[in-house]
Design a protein around this motif. Structure first.
Motif, PDB file in Angstrom:
ATOM      1  N   ILE A  11       0.829  -1.203   0.000  1.00 28.88           N
ATOM      2  CA  ILE A  11       0.000   0.000   0.000  1.00 28.88           C
ATOM      3  C   ILE A  11       0.865   1.254   0.000  1.00 28.88           C
ATOM      4  O   ILE A  11       0.617   2.211  -0.742  1.00 28.88           O
ATOM      5  CB  ILE A  11      -0.950   0.008   1.225  1.00 28.88           C
ATOM      6  CG1 ILE A  11      -1.870  -1.209   1.194  1.00 28.88           C
ATOM      7  CG2 ILE A  11      -1.762   1.294   1.254  1.00 28.88           C
ATOM      8  CD1 ILE A  11      -2.687  -1.352  -0.064  1.00 28.88           C
ATOM      9  N   SER A  12       1.902   1.259   0.836  1.00 27.32           N
ATOM     10  CA  SER A  12       2.794   2.417   0.868  1.00 27.32           C
ATOM     11  C   SER A  12       3.523   2.581  -0.464  1.00 27.32           C
ATOM     12  O   SER A  12       3.720   3.702  -0.947  1.00 27.32           O
ATOM     13  CB  SER A  12       3.804   2.263   2.014  1.00 27.32           C
ATOM     14  OG  SER A  12       4.558   1.083   1.867  1.00 27.32           O
ATOM     15  N   ILE A  15       1.104   4.137  -3.079  1.00 29.67           N
ATOM     16  CA  ILE A  15       0.904   5.574  -2.907  1.00 29.67           C
ATOM     17  C   ILE A  15       2.161   6.343  -3.304  1.00 29.67           C
ATOM     18  O   ILE A  15       2.087   7.425  -3.888  1.00 29.67           O
ATOM     19  CB  ILE A  15       0.510   5.889  -1.444  1.00 29.67           C
ATOM     20  CG1 ILE A  15      -0.848   5.258  -1.123  1.00 29.67           C
ATOM     21  CG2 ILE A  15       0.464   7.390  -1.195  1.00 29.67           C
ATOM     22  CD1 ILE A  15      -1.262   5.402   0.321  1.00 29.67           C
ATOM     23  N   VAL A  23      -5.365   5.308  -3.950  1.00 30.51           N
ATOM     24  CA  VAL A  23      -6.278   4.890  -2.886  1.00 30.51           C
ATOM     25  C   VAL A  23      -7.701   4.729  -3.427  1.00 30.51           C
ATOM     26  O   VAL A  23      -8.421   3.798  -3.046  1.00 30.51           O
ATOM     27  CB  VAL A  23      -6.269   5.912  -1.724  1.00 30.51           C
ATOM     28  CG1 VAL A  23      -7.256   5.498  -0.626  1.00 30.51           C
ATOM     29  CG2 VAL A  23      -4.870   6.042  -1.156  1.00 30.51           C
ATOM     30  N   CYS A 234      -6.374  -1.344   4.927  1.00 36.09           N
ATOM     31  CA  CYS A 234      -5.660  -0.614   3.874  1.00 36.09           C
ATOM     32  C   CYS A 234      -5.971   0.876   3.900  1.00 36.09           C
ATOM     33  O   CYS A 234      -5.095   1.708   3.616  1.00 36.09           O
ATOM     34  CB  CYS A 234      -5.985  -1.208   2.505  1.00 36.09           C
ATOM     35  SG  CYS A 234      -5.248  -2.834   2.237  1.00 36.09           S
ATOM     36  N   SER A 238      -3.312   3.803   4.458  1.00 36.57           N
ATOM     37  CA  SER A 238      -3.258   4.851   3.438  1.00 36.57           C
ATOM     38  C   SER A 238      -3.372   6.238   4.055  1.00 36.57           C
ATOM     39  O   SER A 238      -2.607   7.159   3.707  1.00 36.57           O
ATOM     40  CB  SER A 238      -4.394   4.650   2.420  1.00 36.57           C
ATOM     41  OG  SER A 238      -4.264   3.415   1.761  1.00 36.57           O
TER      42      SER A 238
END
Length: 245
Positions: A11-12, A15, A23, A234, A238
């Motif tokens: 997830i990181s 982004i 997202v 998540c 985020s």
């Protein structure tokens, strides 16, 4: 559950490369992912009774009469994606935090893995439950703490998520600038990996539940886990990243 490295690392990374708009596409894929997860578990368990095997193994069993190359490729890809890749991520993070020799860290992790495996499915289930619950509450309370300090940023963060979902975002400069397509790809692939959507593992895992539970119950449980992973965990990760960037 599927709570773990996928929620934090992928997830990181999504982004960082895809921008805040990634997202939004996580939300979209999470919604359809719940439907896929339900169907994957339901059909996998249903047809396992006819093929005497579950999930991806049903497909491999069907094509095994023609060639074994697919069995070998699936085994290698699965080991790399789900084991070696995660192993390296954990090793590098422990090295960054402790500055210990990487060989020592690797030996410790291998010993820990064998300790879990030799304990059988019971030990694996118990440790997974404890670790998942710990990660959930740790991240949740950390999110509450960060949110209270950055409450005023919520409108700005929501605007960036929706705006950059369909607009380019060059947060890393021209060379790694995020196009709209890149944003969609990073957001979609991250949530698929994080929630194990369409990978073929879900029907195998949920088929091992109590036999007294119906197929519908197992499918609904898988869909609920997908919702918790994709929408709650998540999103928490985020927003922590977007609040503190």
């Amino acid at each position: 559950t599927t709570i773990g490295v996928g929620n934090l690392v992928t997830i990181s990374f999504a982004i960082k490369i895809g921008g805040p708009g990634a997202v939004f596409w996580m939300w979209v894929i999470s919604f359809f992912g719940m439907i896929i997860k339900f169907s994957e578990i339901n059909l996998g368990i249903k047809f396992s009774k006819e093929l005497n095997s579950v999930g991806i193994f049903s497909l491999l069993k069907k094509i095994n009469s023609k060639t074994k190359i697919f069995n070998i490729l699936y085994f290698l890809f699965f080991i790399y994606c789900c084991d070696i890749y995660i192993f390296n991520i954990i090793k590098e993070n422990l090295f960054f935090l402790t500055n210990l020799n990487e060989k020592i860290i690797s030996v410790f992790l291998i010993f820990f893995i064998f300790f879990i495996i030799f304990g059988g499915i019971t030990r694996i289930g118990k440790l997974s439950t404890y670790i998942s619950v710990f990660i959930f509450f740790f991240v949740f309370f950390f999110f509450i703490f960060i949110s209270l300090e950055n409450f005023y940023k919520i409108p700005k963060v929501l605007f960036e998520i929706f705006y950059y979902s369909l607009n380019p975002c060059s947060i890393l400069g021209g060379f790694l600038g995020s196009s709209v397509l890149n944003t969609i790809v990073k957001g979609s692939s991250s949530i698929c990996y994080s929630s194990d959507i369409g990978i073929g593992c879900s029907s195998i895992l949920y088929s091992e539940l109590d036999e007294s539970k119906t197929t519908e119950y197992k499918s609904n449980l898988g869909m609920l886990i997908s919702f918790i992973d994709g929408f709650i965990i998540c999103n928490i990760v985020s927003f922590i990243i977007l609040f503190t960037e």
